[in-house]
Design an enzyme around this catalytic site. Sequence first.
Site, PDB file in Angstrom:
ATOM      1  CE  LYS A  12      -4.087  -0.158   0.752  1.00 52.48           C
ATOM      2  NZ  LYS A  12      -5.238  -0.374  -0.159  1.00 52.48           N
ATOM      3  CB  THR A  57      -2.567  -3.507  -0.230  1.00 51.83           C
ATOM      4  OG1 THR A  57      -3.890  -3.299  -0.718  1.00 51.83           O
ATOM      5  CG2 THR A  57      -1.771  -4.337  -1.228  1.00 51.83           C
ATOM      6  NE  ARG A 183      28.155  29.961 -11.477  1.00 56.28           N
ATOM      7  CZ  ARG A 183      27.903  28.770 -12.025  1.00 56.28           C
ATOM      8  NH1 ARG A 183      27.209  28.689 -13.151  1.00 56.28           N
ATOM      9  NH2 ARG A 183      28.342  27.657 -11.452  1.00 56.28           N
ATOM     10  CD  GLN A 231      29.704  19.894 -12.741  1.00 59.91           C
ATOM     11  OE1 GLN A 231      29.679  21.087 -12.432  1.00 59.91           O
ATOM     12  NE2 GLN A 231      29.485  19.473 -13.982  1.00 59.91           N
ATOM     13  CG  HIS A 259      20.651  27.970 -15.449  1.00 55.41           C
ATOM     14  ND1 HIS A 259      21.980  27.727 -15.231  1.00 55.41           N
ATOM     15  CD2 HIS A 259      20.165  26.858 -16.063  1.00 55.41           C
ATOM     16  CE1 HIS A 259      22.297  26.528 -15.698  1.00 55.41           C
ATOM     17  NE2 HIS A 259      21.199  25.975 -16.198  1.00 55.41           N
TER      18      HIS A 259
END
Length: 307
Positions: A12, A57, A183, A231, A259
């Site tokens: 479930k 279930t 940035r 990264q 962005h």
Amino acid sequence: MPTILGQNQYGKAENRVVKITRDGDTHHIKDLNVSVALSGDMEEVHYSGSNANVLPTDTTKNTVYAFAKEYGIESAEQFGIHLARHFVTSQEPIHRARIRIEEYAWERIATSDGNSKFIGADEVKHSFVRQGQETRTTEITYDGTSWQVISGLKDLVVMNSTNSEFWGYVKDKYTTLKEAYDRILATQVAAQWRYNWTSDEERMPNWEKSYAQARKHMLQAFAETYSLSLQQTLYQMGSRIINSRSEIDEIRFSLPNKHHFLVDLEPFGLKNDNEVYFAADRPYGLIEATVLRDGVEPRIPVDMTNL
């Protein structure tokens, strides 16, 4: 053509359970979304329709609510462990249980003067507001012998408004992106980390503390890393958790780059000195990687992270 039955499970999904713990006038909330998946000797129900080995279930749903009352919910991990153990040990045909849980956090509503209570009233002790969009997650798997616990979070939105650059990348005839030396770096973190605890219940981690500390180290690494790439930031976040929390061996991240592009204000006779940005929701760069303790083999499935 002859066929055979492959990997299968049933259960479930998305049982929403809210547990209120009343400590006098002060209340505490645990708000979970619990999904149960069971597997074992289930060939006959697929081949002939025999339900002789099938726990309904609906029963798994009822168990979730009954256990919330019987055991309480100390943490999402501990609650999942109670459920997984019960299904595997109480039903002979069931050999493996997987419990996935999302937890929705609530915080107490602060008063206008910042105090913890209204003047002479107790309302604040049981008044809460949902904390943003962040969701805590956990998956507990038990096969009757050993445990695997993978916890984490999703939809944790973070931003650095400076201390981020992106330059020196490969360029070809289709490259139009300008190099950036100051940035915005923003992402919506989805992360899962795997605990090295597998069986010794006396050495079971403190799940609540571990989650809070992993989240803290993740955020601190994001804030403190001068980033030359998302990264690099990802690796620092994972390394900080692995190096700070001995109970965690592996962490997988999925980080969409949210962005923010500088708006060209020159047509209006204005200079945009890194002040006004356009926030683009799509398309987006998607950075994914796993950080491991040295000598540890990866075990978190790649498809666990769903944005």
